[in-house]
Design an enzyme around this catalytic site. Sequence first.
Site, PDB file in Angstrom:
ATOM      1  N   HIS A 355      76.688  28.298 -56.286  1.00 23.69           N
ATOM      2  CA  HIS A 355      77.268  28.962 -55.103  1.00 23.69           C
ATOM      3  C   HIS A 355      78.696  28.510 -54.819  1.00 23.69           C
ATOM      4  O   HIS A 355      79.240  28.837 -53.773  1.00 23.69           O
ATOM      5  CB  HIS A 355      76.446  28.674 -53.852  1.00 23.69           C
ATOM      6  CG  HIS A 355      75.024  29.104 -53.933  1.00 23.69           C
ATOM      7  ND1 HIS A 355      74.564  30.288 -53.398  1.00 23.69           N
ATOM      8  CD2 HIS A 355      73.955  28.517 -54.495  1.00 23.69           C
ATOM      9  CE1 HIS A 355      73.261  30.393 -53.621  1.00 23.69           C
ATOM     10  NE2 HIS A 355      72.865  29.320 -54.287  1.00 23.69           N
ATOM     11  N   LYS A 543      81.418  32.939 -38.992  1.00 21.80           N
ATOM     12  CA  LYS A 543      81.067  32.263 -40.239  1.00 21.80           C
ATOM     13  C   LYS A 543      81.429  30.801 -40.059  1.00 21.80           C
ATOM     14  O   LYS A 543      82.087  30.450 -39.083  1.00 21.80           O
ATOM     15  CB  LYS A 543      81.841  32.864 -41.418  1.00 21.80           C
ATOM     16  CG  LYS A 543      83.351  32.988 -41.146  1.00 21.80           C
ATOM     17  CD  LYS A 543      84.108  33.622 -42.306  1.00 21.80           C
ATOM     18  CE  LYS A 543      84.004  35.124 -42.377  1.00 21.80           C
ATOM     19  NZ  LYS A 543      83.147  35.603 -43.441  1.00 21.80           N
ATOM     20  N   ARG A 544      81.057  29.939 -41.019  1.00 19.70           N
ATOM     21  CA  ARG A 544      81.474  28.546 -40.932  1.00 19.70           C
ATOM     22  C   ARG A 544      82.999  28.441 -40.912  1.00 19.70           C
ATOM     23  O   ARG A 544      83.690  29.284 -41.481  1.00 19.70           O
ATOM     24  CB  ARG A 544      80.911  27.756 -42.119  1.00 19.70           C
ATOM     25  CG  ARG A 544      79.424  27.472 -42.007  1.00 19.70           C
ATOM     26  CD  ARG A 544      79.091  26.626 -40.797  1.00 19.70           C
ATOM     27  NE  ARG A 544      79.752  25.335 -40.848  1.00 19.70           N
ATOM     28  CZ  ARG A 544      79.313  24.296 -41.538  1.00 19.70           C
ATOM     29  NH1 ARG A 544      78.187  24.380 -42.230  1.00 19.70           N
ATOM     30  NH2 ARG A 544      79.973  23.159 -41.533  1.00 19.70           N
ATOM     31  N   LYS A 549      88.408  30.256 -45.620  1.00 24.27           N
ATOM     32  CA  LYS A 549      87.966  31.480 -44.942  1.00 24.27           C
ATOM     33  C   LYS A 549      89.048  32.037 -44.013  1.00 24.27           C
ATOM     34  O   LYS A 549      88.950  33.147 -43.521  1.00 24.27           O
ATOM     35  CB  LYS A 549      86.677  31.220 -44.161  1.00 24.27           C
ATOM     36  CG  LYS A 549      85.485  30.867 -45.062  1.00 24.27           C
ATOM     37  CD  LYS A 549      84.228  30.596 -44.238  1.00 24.27           C
ATOM     38  CE  LYS A 549      83.067  30.070 -45.049  1.00 24.27           C
ATOM     39  NZ  LYS A 549      82.344  31.130 -45.793  1.00 24.27           N
ATOM     40  N   THR A 651      77.842  36.777 -47.303  1.00 20.50           N
ATOM     41  CA  THR A 651      76.683  37.624 -47.022  1.00 20.50           C
ATOM     42  C   THR A 651      76.823  38.231 -45.625  1.00 20.50           C
ATOM     43  O   THR A 651      76.255  39.280 -45.344  1.00 20.50           O
ATOM     44  CB  THR A 651      75.363  36.828 -47.109  1.00 20.50           C
ATOM     45  OG1 THR A 651      75.541  35.566 -46.455  1.00 20.50           O
ATOM     46  CG2 THR A 651      74.968  36.592 -48.548  1.00 20.50           C
ATOM     47  N   LYS A 655      75.948  42.101 -43.842  1.00 18.67           N
ATOM     48  CA  LYS A 655      75.266  42.351 -42.565  1.00 18.67           C
ATOM     49  C   LYS A 655      76.091  43.287 -41.688  1.00 18.67           C
ATOM     50  O   LYS A 655      75.569  44.212 -41.063  1.00 18.67           O
ATOM     51  CB  LYS A 655      75.007  41.024 -41.833  1.00 18.67           C
ATOM     52  CG  LYS A 655      74.025  40.120 -42.573  1.00 18.67           C
ATOM     53  CD  LYS A 655      74.053  38.670 -42.076  1.00 18.67           C
ATOM     54  CE  LYS A 655      73.385  37.765 -43.117  1.00 18.67           C
ATOM     55  NZ  LYS A 655      73.688  36.337 -42.909  1.00 18.67           N
TER      56      LYS A 655
HETATM   57  C1  26Q Z   1      77.486  18.844 -49.992  1.00 24.40           C
HETATM   58  C2  26Q Z   1      77.646  17.466 -50.000  1.00 24.40           C
HETATM   59  C3  26Q Z   1      77.219  16.692 -48.926  1.00 24.40           C
HETATM   60  C4  26Q Z   1      76.602  17.316 -47.859  1.00 24.40           C
HETATM   61  C5  26Q Z   1      76.427  18.682 -47.865  1.00 24.40           C
HETATM   62  C6  26Q Z   1      76.867  19.458 -48.932  1.00 24.40           C
HETATM   63  C7  26Q Z   1      76.718  20.930 -48.909  1.00 24.40           C
HETATM   64  C8  26Q Z   1      75.824  21.568 -48.056  1.00 24.40           C
HETATM   65  C9  26Q Z   1      75.761  22.936 -48.011  1.00 24.40           C
HETATM   66  C10 26Q Z   1      77.523  21.710 -49.714  1.00 24.40           C
HETATM   67  C11 26Q Z   1      77.445  23.096 -49.670  1.00 24.40           C
HETATM   68  C12 26Q Z   1      76.555  23.717 -48.798  1.00 24.40           C
HETATM   69  C13 26Q Z   1      76.470  25.173 -48.667  1.00 24.40           C
HETATM   70  C14 26Q Z   1      77.222  26.013 -49.345  1.00 24.40           C
HETATM   71  C15 26Q Z   1      77.188  27.453 -49.077  1.00 24.40           C
HETATM   72  O1  26Q Z   1      76.620  27.900 -48.088  1.00 24.40           O
HETATM   73  N1  26Q Z   1      77.797  28.263 -49.945  1.00 24.40           N
HETATM   74  C16 26Q Z   1      77.827  29.696 -49.719  1.00 24.40           C
HETATM   75  O2  26Q Z   1      76.705  30.280 -50.365  1.00 24.40           O
HETATM   76  C17 26Q Z   1      76.573  31.650 -50.024  1.00 24.40           C
HETATM   77  C18 26Q Z   1      75.292  32.156 -50.639  1.00 24.40           C
HETATM   78  O3  26Q Z   1      75.441  32.299 -52.015  1.00 24.40           O
HETATM   79  C19 26Q Z   1      77.787  32.444 -50.478  1.00 24.40           C
HETATM   80  O4  26Q Z   1      77.654  33.759 -50.004  1.00 24.40           O
HETATM   81  C20 26Q Z   1      79.072  31.825 -49.937  1.00 24.40           C
HETATM   82  O5  26Q Z   1      80.180  32.473 -50.488  1.00 24.40           O
HETATM   83  C21 26Q Z   1      79.098  30.337 -50.259  1.00 24.40           C
HETATM   84  O6  26Q Z   1      80.233  29.732 -49.658  1.00 24.40           O
END
Ligand code: 26Q
Length: 808
Positions: A355, A543-544, A549, A651, A655
């Site tokens: 991702h 979004k985040r 972004k 995503t 929506k």
């Molecule tokens: C990493 C290290 C330490 C703590 C947390 C993390 C961590 C946690 C969550 C790293 C990444 C995430 C989440 C990433 C994420 O949500 N990526 C998104 O995934 C979506 C689904 O595929 C995509 O639509 C987005 O483009 C993408 O940014």
Amino acid sequence: MNITRERFKQDYEQKLMSLFTEEIDKASTLDKYLALGSLVKEYSAKNWSKTKKQYSKDGDKQVYYFSMEFLIGRLLQSNLINLGIRDTVKEALAELNVSLDELEETEVDAGLGNGGLGRLAACFIDSIASIGIPGHGNGMRYQYGFFEQKIVNGYQVEIPDNWLKEGNVWETKREDKSVIVKFYGTPKAVQNNGRLNFELENYEAIKAVPYDTPVIGYENNTVNTLRLWSAEPVTNAFNFQIFSKGEYSKAVEYRTSVEAISSVLYPDDSAETGKILRLKQQYFFTSAGIYSILRTFKNSGHSLYDLDKYVAIQINDTHPAVAVAELMRILVDEEEMGWDDAWSVTTGTLAYTNHTILSEALEKWPVQVFNKLLPRIYMIIEEINRRFVGEIYQKHPNDHDRVRRMSIIEGGMVKMAHLAIVGSHSVNGVATLHTEILVNKELRDFSEFYPRKFNNKTNGITHRRWLIQSNEELTSYITKCIGDSWKKRPKDLAQFAELSKDPLVRKRVGEIKLHNKQMLADMVKKDYDIDVDPNSIFDIQVKRLHAYKRQVLNILHIMDLYNRLKDNPDLDISPRTYFFGAKSSPSYHLAKETIKLINTVADKINNDPSIKGKLKVVFLENYRVSLAEKIIKCADISEQISTTTFEASGTGNMKFMMNGALTLGTLDGANVEIHDEVGDENMFVFGMSKDEVLNYLKYGGYSPRHFYNTNSRIKRVLDQLVDGSLGVATTEFRNIHSSLLGRDEYFVLKDFDSYCEAQERIDKVFRDKDKWNEMCIVNIGKSGRFSSDNTITEYSREIWNTSPKEIH
Ligand code: 26Q
């Protein structure tokens, strides 16, 4: 299921009585919610048990979606809809003077995820059950979900999300299905019938206790399982040593350290590496998940050598990548399989979804940390790597640099993405452009080495939650126009697109949007005391918060528009309301500064009578799934403005489209596919092309200063960040200011003009309501492709090799 109003009322009154010894008119709203939830769960119980029995009797291949995050939100409404009883229940409750809507509002979100990746997992399990594929979720039951956001004086403040406080009606604790997970210790070689086996000694044992939640399919009889693991101390012989020595404080420390494992969800923070507790979490739910799969599998009587014929495990990013080594360990050490057989079974079972685009954001762990916490797993990774490196050398003799680049262990780090790729039979990206960048750039070495492993699976969203559930009025209207086949076959929404030329349909779609906007306007008045005009353009970015972004691009344009209005109060613009919603990682300073900037600009603009209400800015606090369900349907414009090549998919974009918002976006992530569906004429595209971005990234040569020096509008808004014109300290936004004038990594200034120009196109088109509504209809109609039902059908055909199964 089938139930009459009378029968439901009886059941419900009984439930309230047995749970709370209360009559309906005396019970609190919370009690009424809890009673309804537990009744609904009871209604699903028969099919839940039937589904499990049928899977085990027929020996169907089972899919397990391993994810550190499941961002579920609420379940009452979607469960009622999927059971097909919401209307009956609503009417019956009304007869008892109870409002179903109010009970649904009482449920707290299960916020066990950061954003896209976690919500995708939740959409996927909904689609898996609704299509009728035997498939289940496996994850963590965090005591605290993603933090609650408060805005105080314009700043984000984080509050712990104690979501289990009032209990969780959907889960069942399955003590009897607990497994032991082992950390630390020393691997010891033991001779066993002439075979050298490794056993861990002096380890720390932790009990993994599963909590199961039914995943109810849409109007079918399938009820799958979401299994979330919680850590508990082991109180039997395993840890007898500690207690028997009378080391009381050690025993207490042990308990605390165990409970920490499932205490909190980590905010997305790719910069932060080496947090040992996060690695513990990863191994904890992965190991527990695999043990529990193998227990079920062994009951089937099949041979472990055939595991990959009966089990598919999809790993959601690298967070569960340790599954590769854990499955190898169990097969080799515990089941005494030979390495090569175990390897073939392991790679045949596992598949990995990526991702992230940036290779520097790929997860890695310091060898020291890893080896200490998981010594036997580390040994196995070393062996996997030794063999893998051998294969690389065979194909590319003497190419030492290639080996260094591809090695799983390198520079004192364990690279989880490399482990996942080597140990899986499938590696997929989440949108066409993303997969292309993985294959040709970020993971090029690997795609050359394993050309057949790489594939694309464009993300999707469940149209049940994101249209049927959240936009009732639009749903009934679509159904009135084209019937309801689209609910089961979302691609049938295309029939709605064919009505885009019909003036009556256009008018009605416009009215529905206006109703929704009126509701949001009321909410904003009530919660924020801001007056917004429902006839203004509702332009939404939720979004985040992340630099890539580019919420900053949005707010800079708003500042510019405000400047132009101040210069010329009669400037002819379509009135606008800009909405933002975003959580920042607690330690991400630039992102937090951006939240403060948005709130500062909002304050200034909203309190300036001279612009005659033509412009409003609202920052919606605590953006989360349940809030998304309320606001996405109110958007005219969906802001999807990431720097091209940086958003893997997105995503939220899907929506919004499904609810008839028009996308203002770059050709990034899944925006590209949205563009393929609706064309230039039904979307507002702007910004750099992917080749332009890739070129700058490769060769450099971008100068943000040039834009500052030559574009007076840019200069003016950048100066305003630091010259006190926003009415706060001149130091407040200095990081944003210097990030833009320094490297401007995300090409904000470069894209500024093109963005403004797209915004002006919007302004013009919005004046022609008829045209606008036509475009909305096309977007709604073409959104069927982005139902996660399609995505899951592709995963199931092309990766899992499973097919739908009817439960009767
Ligand atoms: C990493 C290290 C330490 C703590 C947390 C993390 C961590 C946690 C969550 C790293 C990444 C995430 C989440 C990433 C994420 O949500 N990526 C998104 O995934 C979506 C689904 O595929 C995509 O639509 C987005 O483009 C993408 O940014």
